[in-house]
Structure formats: structure tokens, C-alpha cells
Write a protein that holds these residues in place. Structure first.
Motif, PDB file in Angstrom:
ATOM      1  N   GLU A 346     -77.645  80.176  19.416  1.00 16.64           N
ATOM      2  CA  GLU A 346     -77.881  78.790  19.828  1.00 16.64           C
ATOM      3  C   GLU A 346     -79.220  78.619  20.530  1.00 16.64           C
ATOM      4  OE1 GLU A 346     -74.174  76.026  20.512  1.00 16.64           O
ATOM      5  OE2 GLU A 346     -74.060  77.730  21.886  1.00 16.64           O
ATOM      6  N   VAL A 376     -69.430  79.894  13.873  1.00 15.17           N
ATOM      7  CA  VAL A 376     -69.217  78.566  13.289  1.00 15.17           C
ATOM      8  C   VAL A 376     -68.259  78.711  12.121  1.00 15.17           C
ATOM      9  CG1 VAL A 376     -70.308  76.588  12.175  1.00 15.17           C
ATOM     10  CG2 VAL A 376     -71.531  77.839  13.976  1.00 15.17           C
ATOM     11  N   SER A 410     -78.471  69.632  14.373  1.00 15.05           N
ATOM     12  CA  SER A 410     -77.544  70.418  15.182  1.00 15.05           C
ATOM     13  C   SER A 410     -78.076  70.600  16.604  1.00 15.05           C
ATOM     14  CB  SER A 410     -77.335  71.789  14.542  1.00 15.05           C
ATOM     15  OG  SER A 410     -76.753  71.672  13.266  1.00 15.05           O
ATOM     16  N   LYS A 415     -71.225  70.363  17.671  1.00 14.25           N
ATOM     17  CA  LYS A 415     -70.891  70.851  16.336  1.00 14.25           C
ATOM     18  C   LYS A 415     -72.148  71.275  15.594  1.00 14.25           C
ATOM     19  CE  LYS A 415     -68.415  69.745  12.110  1.00 14.25           C
ATOM     20  NZ  LYS A 415     -67.610  68.759  11.377  1.00 14.25           N
ATOM     21  N   LEU A 416     -72.174  72.502  15.102  1.00 15.13           N
ATOM     22  CA  LEU A 416     -73.307  73.040  14.370  1.00 15.13           C
ATOM     23  C   LEU A 416     -73.031  72.921  12.876  1.00 15.13           C
ATOM     24  CD1 LEU A 416     -73.905  76.252  16.537  1.00 15.13           C
ATOM     25  CD2 LEU A 416     -75.002  74.018  16.764  1.00 15.13           C
TER      26      LEU A 416
END
Length: 736
Positions: A346, A376, A410, A415-416
Motif C-alpha cells: 500500500e 486483495v 485506488s 477498496k483496492l
């Protein structure tokens, strides 16, 4: 021949021996087969006209009592006289088509006028509303009425003017999907196929009169129950035309057939008239191409994933696709090997690794992501477990060359969305249609459509195939699901994919921005919706005429009858196809708002992608077909109902002359009307002063005076003679 069997049965009742002899001869004759399609052309159809006032001389049917679910008396009666007033009004009736005279009396409130197709009709149109967002563009029109009679009326307005007809007639499945003479035709009906043929032949014969003989196309969809017969009747009605049939996948999952193969496709007949030909346009999934992009184009359900992860910023931008599978077979259990974690850093906002697929019986919470990474998973909007579109090995290959990454939208802690280049875009990249311009911070390549894309696209073949297989044509994803977004909670059985209709028309009207398209089995209004899409793509001014009745679904009819309602009651009619589905759908498509006033959610896809809430810059007007009386027509008291016909013949554009002009003449935006020939001079002057005038209607019985007026008009204006008795102008008897 079904009529003959009825007569033989009557003969048997009077003379059994004679009846048997006639039956024997009938069987011998009927066993002889001539070459070509032979079927029983049944007695002319009839249509009930609920709400039409009862008058002396009318043909009527006696309705069942309110609250009853029975069919009631299906015989036809003639109104001999009327007595009383208001609710107490009573009609004296005489039974029609019987050897034995029979009289009856019935309250007028319990009668419904019936129009038989053998009778003359005097049709008109009454406007029931409009929506205007298209400025000076012509209007799309929606006609609520029996399509046979509407087609007859269109022979006045559009004879030889229609560029394309698209129809999706009843498939004659045996379900309660269509009626013949007020009765549903089911699988037990011995004359099921011949009734269907009689119904479709009558309408095709009139449709032929509307098509441009020099260049036009008729497109008809059908499934396996009637495709053989439809093909033969098309050959008989259009003997000079070239006809081709296409097989199109509309339900990839398939529809079960007992003890048979699952049906995934339907058939599309294309009838080419004159010089009509398929235009060389590349449509993904339909055309032969070195860069065929028919695979891996997935639809998104409402709110399912991010339908637009990388909105285009320029005309050259390329739209990547979400990795999350949607639509059919989109659950974890459908593809166990495509449920695996994608490991993301991230801090860098990059995909750094791919985990192994998780067995179906293993909870994903048992997986521990490596320190510093986030797992994810393919989780759908409703929090259920879905699956990815690409397997683990495939994704690893894509990551190595920058063909997969996180969506630029993103954000850490939210939420990715992993996105990737599907096969079609990779093929475009290999063909040079798309070019690499660098690398981005998300670990993927930066790409744009080539600056000389038009030249490269023109080098690609665009000839369509006869087998169409593209997810854009899925009736589930882009018919039913799309309709639920546009008119939520309103159900319509088996609507066509919007993009399937759009693509079928595109091959014939893409090069004609003013094409006139007709659909006389309009149903939910998909054809009009598709025409508006085509207009938006090239700034066209194409018009669509949609014709459908206001039939209430069979199940709904039963409920309404038990609650004491009948056809013609406002509470009944509000549930009809036209009022409940077709008109609201077309209005919603134009305005971008649902019937409840909410913005439509989701985006249009494929050829032209934009929010549905944007709507269309189009105009549409809604009409109901009326049946005027000879007395009203002969005394010109019905002008208000024929006014829309004059306007439609002039192009359905601009203003309309709604009433007979008191000055003896009037001029609208695109046509003029002269009713008093003594006023020919000012009328002609007004016509000369307005370049937009296309038609001049001249009312006279005198051919010499008609020609005198014509000589005063510009050569660019079409003179149309209307006889002083409108009975002559607007009486139709085709197909009788």
C-alpha cells in the motif's frame, strides 16, 4: 382451412353422412403438398377496443361480469339500437355469423367494441405526452395500438420511406406470450403454427409497402420454434430480396430444453431490398479481424466492482478492465482456481506478488499476508466471494510486462481495485493500434491509442460473420439487468440486449444519419433506445417509430379481473406494456432519470461508454391509435386525430397544425395545409418564405385547381392532395 373444418363440423351436425363425405374429400385434398410454404390463412383477426364509445352499428363483445376470471362470451354482436342514459344505457344486440337469428340486450357498460381486420378503419393518433431534449431534432414516435392497424396508418405517412425495420415478433413458444383473436395460443392448439404464420404474413405484407424499394433492410429475430417457417414466409413476401440468417449467442449460460441441448442462441434474418448491403464496419465479436476483440469483454452488474476504473482523459485514452469477474459464473464456487489473494504494497501502491488459489472449503481469513503487504480478494459489492477473470499464472505473466496493476483510483486503507489489459487490448497493442508511451508509478505501462489510429483501423477487416458471439449481446446482462436500472422494479419478459439491437442496425444505418427505423413489435422499446445510442455516436438525426399494444401480462390480468377491473379501466390500462414499460423506458433513457425521478445508475458500455444519467439529446412523442367513425371523418370533425399523421408524413419535426385553420390555410415548421383554395396566393407566398417546408397538403376534389396551386409552389416542396371527404384519404382496407 381451419374455417373449412368449422363448416364441416356444422355440416355433420345437420347431416352426419354428408359431413363424413365432405371430411373424406377434405383430407384427400389437404394431404397434397404443393411446393413452398402452405398454411391455413385463418379468418381475419380482430381486436378489442376497450374505452371506445358504443355506437349503433358497432360490432361488440359482451364482457364477463366484474370480478370474474372467465373469458366471457367470445361471440360477436351488432348493436341494433341504444336506449337510456348514463349508467342505465342498454344496447339491443343481434348475433353475427350465425344461421339462427339470436337477439339479446346488455348494459352498454358490459360491452366492448371489436374491430375485425376485414372491416374498413379510419385511424387517427392522439398525443399522450412527449419529452423534449433534442432541440430541432425530429421526434421519435411511440404508438400504442394494434400493430396491424398502425402499419396501415403508416402507409399514409411512410410508404416507401423506411430505411430499416427491426422486429422481435412473438416466438410462439406455447407460453402465454401472444394472442390470436383474443385467445392465447398454446402448445395444444392444432393450428398454432398456421395462426402464427397468418399473423406475421399479414404484417409483413404491409411492412413491405413501407420499406424503401431502392435500398432498405428488414431485420427479424426468432428462435428455433418458428425460424424455418419465418424464413419461408420471408421468401414468399420478399421474393426479389436477398435473405441471410445469422446465429447470435444471447444467453451464454444456456436455456434448458427437456432431453435436448441447452439453447444459447437465437436467429436473426436480414432481408436486403434493392442495393442494401452490409457496411464495412468493425464491430468487436461480430467481424473478421486480425485483432478480434470478441473475448473477455465483461459487463458489470449494478454496483458490482468499478465499471470505470480508469476514465478516459483524452480521445486517445485506453480503458483498462477490472480484474473482478461479474455477470454469469462470477462466484467463487464457479471457478475455484480463480479465487486467490493479490498481494499489494500500500505504500508503493503496487502489486508485488500473487498468492495460491484457496480451496473452496478453506476460509480466506486463515490466509496471513506477508508483513507489509495487504491481501486483495475478489469480493463483490454485496460482500459475497467472487472470482478473478484471470488465473494465477496468467496474472503473473501480465505483471511481468506491466499489463496488470492497481487502478489509479485506488487509495490506501480503502477498496483496492486490480485492473488489467484484456486480450482484445493486448491484440490492439500488438497490431500498433495502441502504443506504449512509458511506465506509471503503479507498476504498469502507460498506453494511448495511436495518433494515426484512424489509418490503422481502416486497415482492419470489418466484414461481419454469420455467427455472433459477444458478451455485449447477452440478454441477461444487457437486456434484463439494463432495464432494471432504467425502470426499476418494472418487469418485462426477455428484453433484447440494447447492444445487440444497436449492432444489428449499425451495419445498415451507420452511413445514413437521417435513417428512419420502424419496430412494430416494440415491446420494451429497445430499438428506439438503440437508435438514440447510434445518434449520440455520430451526431445523427435518425428517427425510430415504435408500435406496441397495451396488453397486460397474463398473470397480472387474472389478478386485476379478480379485483373487479376490466380492460379500459384506468387502473387496468396503467399496467399495460406501452404505458407501464415502453413509454417510461424511452422517457427515462432520454432524461437519464427513472420514472421515480432518480438518476439512472451505471454506465453504457462497449462502443460508446458514458453514464446512463447523462441521457440523450433526443425528442420523443407518445400517441394512442384511435378509431374514428365514418360520420366524424366525413364531416371533418376528426381533424385533430389525423393532424399527427400529416405531421409524421412531413418528418415528425417541429410544430404541428392541430386544428383546421380558420383562415383557410396554415403553415407549420415543415409543412403547410391549404383548406380554402381561394387563399392559394397567401399560402404559396408563405411556403416560398420558409425553406424548411417539405410538404404542402392541398384539400380539394378538383384536379385542375389542385394543379393550379402546385404550379405556385417551389419545386422542393412535395404537393399532397387531400380529398375534401377525409373518408377517402384515411380509410384503410389493406390485407382484407
Amino acid at each position: 382451412m381451419s374455417r373449412l373444418t368449422d363448416l364441416i363440423a356444422k355440416a355433420k351436425g345437420k347431416d352426419a353422412d354428408l359431413g363424413r363425405e365432405l371430411e373424406r374429400e377434405f383430407r384427400a385434398l389437404s394431404s397434397r403438398r404443393a411446393f413452398g410454404l402452405n398454411f391455413e390463412r385463418h379468418r381475419p383477426e380482430n381486436v378489442e377496443l376497450p374505452g371506445r364509445p358504443i355506437r349503433k352499428g358497432d360490432k361488440v363483445r359482451i364482457l364477463p361480469e366484474r370480478g370474474s376470471s372467465t373469458k366471457g362470451d367470445q361471440r360477436l354482436w351488432k348493436v341494433m339500437s341504444l336506449a337510456g342514459r348514463g349508467a342505465e344505457r342498454v344496447a339491443s344486440l343481434s348475433l353475427l355469423y350465425t344461421d339462427e337469428p339470436e337477439r339479446a340486450e346488455a348494459p352498454v357498460a358490459d360491452l366492448c367494441v371489436v374491430a375485425e381486420f376485414r372491416d374498413y378503419i379510419y385511424p387517427g393518433l392522439v398525443s399522450t405526452g412527449k419529452v423534449e431534449r433534442g432541440g430541432d431534432k425530429p421526434f421519435h414516435t411511440v404508438i400504442n395500438g394494434e400493430n396491424f392497424h398502425a402499419l396501415e396508418a403508416l402507409t399514409f405517412t411512410h410508404r416507401g420511406k423506411v430505411d430499416a425495420i427491426y422486429i422481435d415478433p412473438p416466438y410462439n413458444s406455447g407460453a402465454k406470450d401472444w394472442k390470436y383473436n383474443n385467445n392465447y395460443v398454446d402448445t395444444e392448439d392444432a393450428y398454432r403454427h398456421s395462426k402464427w404464420l397468418a399473423m406475421i404474413e399479414r404484417r409483413l405484407k404491409i411492412a413491405r409497402e413501407l420499406l424503401k424499394p431502392e435500398k432498405s433492410v428488414l431485420i427479424a429475430t426468432i428462435d428455433e420454434k418458428e425460424y424455418l417457417r419465418l424464413g419461408l414466409v420471408l421468401e414468399q413476401v420478399f421474393p426479389e430480396a436477398e435473405i441471410q440468417m445469422v446465429s447470435s449467442v444471447i444467453n451464454p449460460s444456456g436455456v434448458a430444453r427437456p432431453n435436448a441441448f441447452y439453447r444459447v442462441d437465437e436467429y436473426i434474418f436480414f432481408v436486403f431490398l434493392g442495393s442494401a448491403a452490409v457496411e464495412n464496419i468493425h464491430v468487436p465479436g461480430l467481424c473478421v479481424s486480425n485483432a478480434d476483440i470478441s473475448e473477455e469483454i465483461d459487463s458489470e452488474e449494478e454496483g458490482d466492482g468499478d465499471p470505470n476504473p480508469t476514465p478516459p482523459e483524452t480521445d486517445r485514452s485506453v480503458r483498462w478492465e477490472s480484474m473482478l469477474r461479474s455477470g454469469t459464473d462470477a462466484e467463487r464456487k464457479d471457478r475455484e482456481d480463480m479465487f486467490y489473494p493479490i498481494l499489494v504494497d500500500e505504500g508503493l501502491m503496487k502489486i508485488v506478488d500473487v498468492g495460491d488459489p484457496l480451496p473452496l472449503d478453506t476460509d480466506r481469513s486463515t490466509f496471513q499476508a506477508p508483513e507489509g503487504l495487504v491481501a486483495v480478494w475478489p469480493i463483490r459489492q454485496d460482500e459475497s466471494e467472487g472470482r478473478w477473470k484471470v488465473g494465477k499464472a496468467g496474472l503473473e505473466s501480465l505483471l511481468k510486462v506491466g499489463y496488470a496493476k492497481l487502478s489509479p483510483g485506488s487509495k490506501a486503507g480503502k477498496k483496492l481495485t486490480p485492473i488489467y489489459l484484456p486480450r482484445g487490448l493486448r491484440q490492439k497493442l500488438a497490431a500498433g493500434v495502441i502504443e506504449v508511451v512509458g511506465n506509471d508509478k503503479y507498476g504498469g505501462i502507460e498506453i494511448l491509442y495511436s495518433a494515426n489510429i484512424e489509418e490503422k483501423e481502416q486497415q482492419r477487416e470489418g466484414r461481419p460473420r454469420t455467427q455472433w458471439n459477444t458478451k455485449a449481446h447477452s440478454a441477461t446482462d444487457h437486456g434484463s439487468s439494463l432495464l432494471r436500472k432504467v425502470i426499476p422494479r418494472r418487469k418485462f419478459p426477455f428484453p433484447k440486449s440494447l447492444y445487440a439491437v444497436e449492432d444489428a442496425l449499425r451495419f445498415f444505418v451507420a452511413g445514413n444519419p437521417t435513417a428512419k427505423i420502424l419496430d412494430f413489435f416494440a415491446g420494451s422499446g429497445t430499438t428506439a433506445h438503440a437508435v438514440m445510442r447510434l445518434n449520440k455516436q455520430d451526431g445523427g438525426r435518425r428517427q425510430c417509430i415504435s408500435v406496441t399494444n397495451n396488453e397486460v401480462a397474463a398473470r397480472e390480468q387474472e389478478r386485476l379481473r379478480l379485483s373487479g377491473l376490466r380492460p379500459g379501466d384506468p387502473e387496468w390500462e396503467q399496467w399495460g406494456i406501452c404505458d407501464y414499460i415502453t413509454k417510461p423506458r424511452i422517457k427515462a433513457a432520454i432524461t437519464g432519470q427513472t420514472p421515480e425521478g432518480q438518476l439512472i445508475k451505471g454506465d453504457y458500455k462497449f462502443t460508446d461508454e458514458f453514464p446512463m444519467a447523462d441521457g440523450f439529446m433526443e425528442n420523443a412523442e407518445f400517441f394512442t391509435l384511435t378509431y374514428d367513425t365514418p360520420v366524424a371523418v366525413s364531416h371533418n370533425r376528426a381533424f385533430e386525430s389525423i393532424a399527427p399523421l400529416l405531421w409524421m408524413r412531413a418528418g415528425s419535426e417541429g410544430s404541428r397544425i392541430e386544428t383546421l385553420p380558420t383562415s383557410g390555410w396554415g403553415v407549420a415548421d415543415c409543412y403547410g395545409l391549404l383548406t380554402d383554395l381561394d387563399q392559394a396566393a397567401p399560402f404559396a407566398a408563405a411556403i416560398h418564405g420558409k425553406d424548411s417546408i417539405r410538404i404542402a397538403y392541398i384539400v380539394t376534389d378538383d384536379e385542375r385547381r389542385f394543379q393550379s396551386v402546385v404550379r405556385q409552389l417551389p419545386d422542393t416542396v412535395e404537393p399532397v392532395r387531400l380529398y375534401e371527404s377525409y373518408l377517402t384519404n384515411f380509410r384503410f382496407s389493406m390485407g382484407r
